[in-house]
Design a protein around this motif. Structure first.
Motif, PDB file in Angstrom:
ATOM      1  N   LEU A  44       0.829  -1.197   0.000  1.00 12.35           N
ATOM      2  CA  LEU A  44       0.000   0.000   0.000  1.00 12.35           C
ATOM      3  C   LEU A  44       0.867   1.253   0.000  1.00 12.35           C
ATOM      4  O   LEU A  44       1.645   1.483   0.942  1.00 12.35           O
ATOM      5  CB  LEU A  44      -0.912   0.001   1.218  1.00 12.35           C
ATOM      6  CG  LEU A  44      -1.878  -1.183   1.333  1.00 12.35           C
ATOM      7  CD1 LEU A  44      -2.608  -1.139   2.662  1.00 12.35           C
ATOM      8  CD2 LEU A  44      -2.860  -1.188   0.174  1.00 12.35           C
ATOM      9  N   PRO A  47      -1.249   3.735   3.302  1.00 14.56           N
ATOM     10  CA  PRO A  47      -1.832   2.766   4.247  1.00 14.56           C
ATOM     11  C   PRO A  47      -3.236   3.128   4.714  1.00 14.56           C
ATOM     12  O   PRO A  47      -4.008   2.242   5.101  1.00 14.56           O
ATOM     13  CB  PRO A  47      -0.838   2.789   5.415  1.00 14.56           C
ATOM     14  CG  PRO A  47       0.450   3.251   4.820  1.00 14.56           C
ATOM     15  CD  PRO A  47       0.069   4.232   3.750  1.00 14.56           C
ATOM     16  N   ASP A  48      -3.596   4.415   4.667  1.00 11.80           N
ATOM     17  CA  ASP A  48      -4.933   4.822   5.102  1.00 11.80           C
ATOM     18  C   ASP A  48      -6.030   4.270   4.189  1.00 11.80           C
ATOM     19  O   ASP A  48      -7.208   4.268   4.573  1.00 11.80           O
ATOM     20  CB  ASP A  48      -5.040   6.345   5.149  1.00 11.80           C
ATOM     21  CG  ASP A  48      -4.213   6.954   6.280  1.00 11.80           C
ATOM     22  OD1 ASP A  48      -3.864   6.209   7.220  1.00 11.80           O
ATOM     23  OD2 ASP A  48      -3.897   8.156   6.197  1.00 11.80           O
ATOM     24  N   LYS A  49      -5.642   3.810   3.011  1.00  9.91           N
ATOM     25  CA  LYS A  49      -6.633   3.291   2.067  1.00  9.91           C
ATOM     26  C   LYS A  49      -6.847   1.785   2.198  1.00  9.91           C
ATOM     27  O   LYS A  49      -7.539   1.180   1.372  1.00  9.91           O
ATOM     28  CB  LYS A  49      -6.233   3.666   0.642  1.00  9.91           C
ATOM     29  CG  LYS A  49      -6.277   5.173   0.408  1.00  9.91           C
ATOM     30  CD  LYS A  49      -5.929   5.544  -1.012  1.00  9.91           C
ATOM     31  CE  LYS A  49      -6.020   7.067  -1.196  1.00  9.91           C
ATOM     32  NZ  LYS A  49      -5.652   7.493  -2.560  1.00  9.91           N
ATOM     33  N   ARG A  50      -6.278   1.187   3.225  1.00 15.34           N
ATOM     34  CA  ARG A  50      -6.444  -0.252   3.436  1.00 15.34           C
ATOM     35  C   ARG A  50      -7.913  -0.684   3.410  1.00 15.34           C
ATOM     36  O   ARG A  50      -8.248  -1.693   2.762  1.00 15.34           O
ATOM     37  CB  ARG A  50      -5.792  -0.674   4.762  1.00 15.34           C
ATOM     38  CG  ARG A  50      -6.007  -2.141   5.108  1.00 15.34           C
ATOM     39  CD  ARG A  50      -5.415  -2.473   6.468  1.00 15.34           C
ATOM     40  NE  ARG A  50      -3.968  -2.538   6.404  1.00 15.34           N
ATOM     41  CZ  ARG A  50      -3.283  -3.663   6.187  1.00 15.34           C
ATOM     42  NH1 ARG A  50      -3.935  -4.812   6.022  1.00 15.34           N
ATOM     43  NH2 ARG A  50      -1.981  -3.650   6.148  1.00 15.34           N
ATOM     44  N   PHE A  53      -9.168  -1.280  -0.096  1.00 18.74           N
ATOM     45  CA  PHE A  53      -8.640  -2.510  -0.689  1.00 18.74           C
ATOM     46  C   PHE A  53      -9.319  -3.734  -0.082  1.00 18.74           C
ATOM     47  O   PHE A  53      -9.689  -4.667  -0.796  1.00 18.74           O
ATOM     48  CB  PHE A  53      -7.127  -2.582  -0.483  1.00 18.74           C
ATOM     49  CG  PHE A  53      -6.336  -1.716  -1.410  1.00 18.74           C
ATOM     50  CD1 PHE A  53      -5.888  -2.210  -2.631  1.00 18.74           C
ATOM     51  CD2 PHE A  53      -6.035  -0.399  -1.092  1.00 18.74           C
ATOM     52  CE1 PHE A  53      -5.165  -1.417  -3.503  1.00 18.74           C
ATOM     53  CE2 PHE A  53      -5.302   0.397  -1.948  1.00 18.74           C
ATOM     54  CZ  PHE A  53      -4.867  -0.107  -3.166  1.00 18.74           C
ATOM     55  N   GLU A  54      -9.481  -3.735   1.231  1.00 17.88           N
ATOM     56  CA  GLU A  54     -10.091  -4.891   1.893  1.00 17.88           C
ATOM     57  C   GLU A  54     -11.511  -5.135   1.400  1.00 17.88           C
ATOM     58  O   GLU A  54     -11.940  -6.296   1.275  1.00 17.88           O
ATOM     59  CB  GLU A  54     -10.089  -4.676   3.403  1.00 17.88           C
ATOM     60  CG  GLU A  54      -8.707  -4.727   4.019  1.00 17.88           C
ATOM     61  CD  GLU A  54      -8.698  -4.423   5.506  1.00 17.88           C
ATOM     62  OE1 GLU A  54      -7.752  -4.850   6.193  1.00 17.88           O
ATOM     63  OE2 GLU A  54      -9.650  -3.756   5.963  1.00 17.88           O
ATOM     64  N   LEU A  64      -1.983  -7.870   2.281  1.00 21.88           N
ATOM     65  CA  LEU A  64      -1.755  -6.433   2.229  1.00 21.88           C
ATOM     66  C   LEU A  64      -0.592  -6.083   3.139  1.00 21.88           C
ATOM     67  O   LEU A  64      -0.524  -6.523   4.286  1.00 21.88           O
ATOM     68  CB  LEU A  64      -3.006  -5.672   2.677  1.00 21.88           C
ATOM     69  CG  LEU A  64      -4.216  -5.732   1.748  1.00 21.88           C
ATOM     70  CD1 LEU A  64      -5.394  -4.994   2.373  1.00 21.88           C
ATOM     71  CD2 LEU A  64      -3.891  -5.128   0.384  1.00 21.88           C
ATOM     72  N   ARG A  65       0.333  -5.275   2.621  1.00 22.72           N
ATOM     73  CA  ARG A  65       1.488  -4.818   3.378  1.00 22.72           C
ATOM     74  C   ARG A  65       1.637  -3.304   3.213  1.00 22.72           C
ATOM     75  O   ARG A  65       1.291  -2.754   2.162  1.00 22.72           O
ATOM     76  CB  ARG A  65       2.767  -5.499   2.868  1.00 22.72           C
ATOM     77  CG  ARG A  65       2.824  -6.997   3.134  1.00 22.72           C
ATOM     78  CD  ARG A  65       3.089  -7.258   4.614  1.00 22.72           C
ATOM     79  NE  ARG A  65       3.342  -8.660   4.888  1.00 22.72           N
ATOM     80  CZ  ARG A  65       2.415  -9.536   5.252  1.00 22.72           C
ATOM     81  NH1 ARG A  65       1.146  -9.140   5.357  1.00 22.72           N
ATOM     82  NH2 ARG A  65       2.736 -10.788   5.520  1.00 22.72           N
ATOM     83  N   VAL A  66       2.167  -2.644   4.215  1.00 23.28           N
ATOM     84  CA  VAL A  66       2.484  -1.224   4.099  1.00 23.28           C
ATOM     85  C   VAL A  66       3.721  -1.088   3.232  1.00 23.28           C
ATOM     86  O   VAL A  66       4.733  -1.767   3.458  1.00 23.28           O
ATOM     87  CB  VAL A  66       2.725  -0.590   5.481  1.00 23.28           C
ATOM     88  CG1 VAL A  66       3.187   0.859   5.337  1.00 23.28           C
ATOM     89  CG2 VAL A  66       1.458  -0.663   6.317  1.00 23.28           C
TER      90      VAL A  66
END
Length: 308
Positions: A44, A47-50, A53-54, A64-66
């Motif tokens: 990502l 990371p705030d957009k996880r 994506f999820e 998912l990884r930062v």
């Protein structure tokens, strides 16, 4: 997450990618590649957009990884640094978890492989490279570029907007070093694949082109800001200048005309298809098991009707 074999898999394969946003075609991108790979690893860039994506990923085999590095700088060189660092992390993961092969496939690329991964069966190979073909933009903003962009400039037979030196997959081992288009210090031989290709969708529409070069900022003429490494991709430099000049002035006439010059008219397309300068690829029909030859015949017939 454990690495489970996908249906029809030959050797275990991990595809990694560095992404800023889940594009409209992200679900398709995942499903297309999960037919080939046991696992997809997404790094990502924000990371705030996880959660975004999820929501799309659901129960798919995705980690998912930062992402690595300074994500405030979006110049092409900075983005490539992050991709290389993330790909290196994916190689390390593969080595530690018994995954045989790794490839870094960007969000605007598809690994189009009708060989069912036969290259992964070659025990003497350490790296396999794939030629890339480049999607011709469409007039309208596509809902899914992988479905709507089916015409491709053939590598080595036409000018490209973006890179033309292909992408690679590597057999994972402790000493491998990741690059952008190839790997280094792998064990085994290097082979250029015959058949499998990378389908690249660098600028599928005018709006996506503007968004990309707005995001890149007014970057240097040199890779890594090194005067000994000038950027040779003239489309990239011209796009930078046109987009930022238009954004400052509010006049998009020149920028739009330049982008439009990369979209051949129907008669030109038909001639380029006959000369094998353009080819038709339809990942949707591959995913659904349909016959892409029927699509080519229908498109040629449609062009012939409109040119009469």
């Amino acid at each position: 997450m454990s690495v489970k074999s996908a249906p029809g898999a030959r050797n275990r394969f991990l595809i990694c990618s560095t992404m800023l946003d889940p594009s409209p075609g992200f679900g398709f991108w995942l499903d297309f590649h999960l037919r080939q790979a046991e696992l997809i690893m997404i790094f990502l860039d924000d990371p705030d957009k996880r959660p975004l994506f999820e929501e799309v990923i659901g129960e798919r085999r995705v980690l998912l990884r930062v992402g690595a590095g300074d994500r405030q700088d979006n110049s092409p060189s900075a983005v490539m640094r992050r991709i290389m660092a993330n790909t290196q992390a994916a190689v390390m993961y593969a080595t530690e978890h018994g995954v045989d092969w790794v490839a870094a496939i960007d969000t605007d690329e598809l690994l189009y492989d009708e060989s069912d991964g036969a290259w992964r069966q070659q025990d003497h190979l350490g790296q396999v490279s794939f030629a890339n073909h480049e999607a011709v933009p469409v007039e309208q903003e596509p809902e899914n570029c992988f479905a709507e962009c089916t015409l491709f400039r053939v590598n080595g037979r036409s000018d490209f907007m973006a890179y033309g030196n292909g992408k690679s997959a590597v057999r994972a081992s402790a000493g491998v070093r990741a690059g952008i288009h190839e790997f280094h210090d792998y064990e085994g031989e290097h082979h250029w694949a015959v058949g499998p290709v990378i389908l690249h969708y660098p600028n599928s529409s005018f709006d996506s082109w503007v968004a990309k070069f707005s995001n890149h900022g007014e970057f240097s003429n040199y890779w890594w800001d090194n005067p000994s490494l000038p950027i040779q991709l003239q489309f990239m430099l011209r796009s930078r200048d046109l987009v930022h000049r238009a954004a400052a002035s509010g006049d998009w006439t020149e920028a739009r005309a330049y982008f439009q010059s990369w979209i051949p008219d129907d008669a030109t397309r038909a001639r380029m298809l006959e000369a094998d300068v353009l080819r038709i690829y339809s990942p949707v029909t591959q995913l659904l098991g349909s016959d892409p030859q029927r699509l080519k015949e229908a498109l040629l017939a449609s062009m012939a009707e409109r040119s009469e």
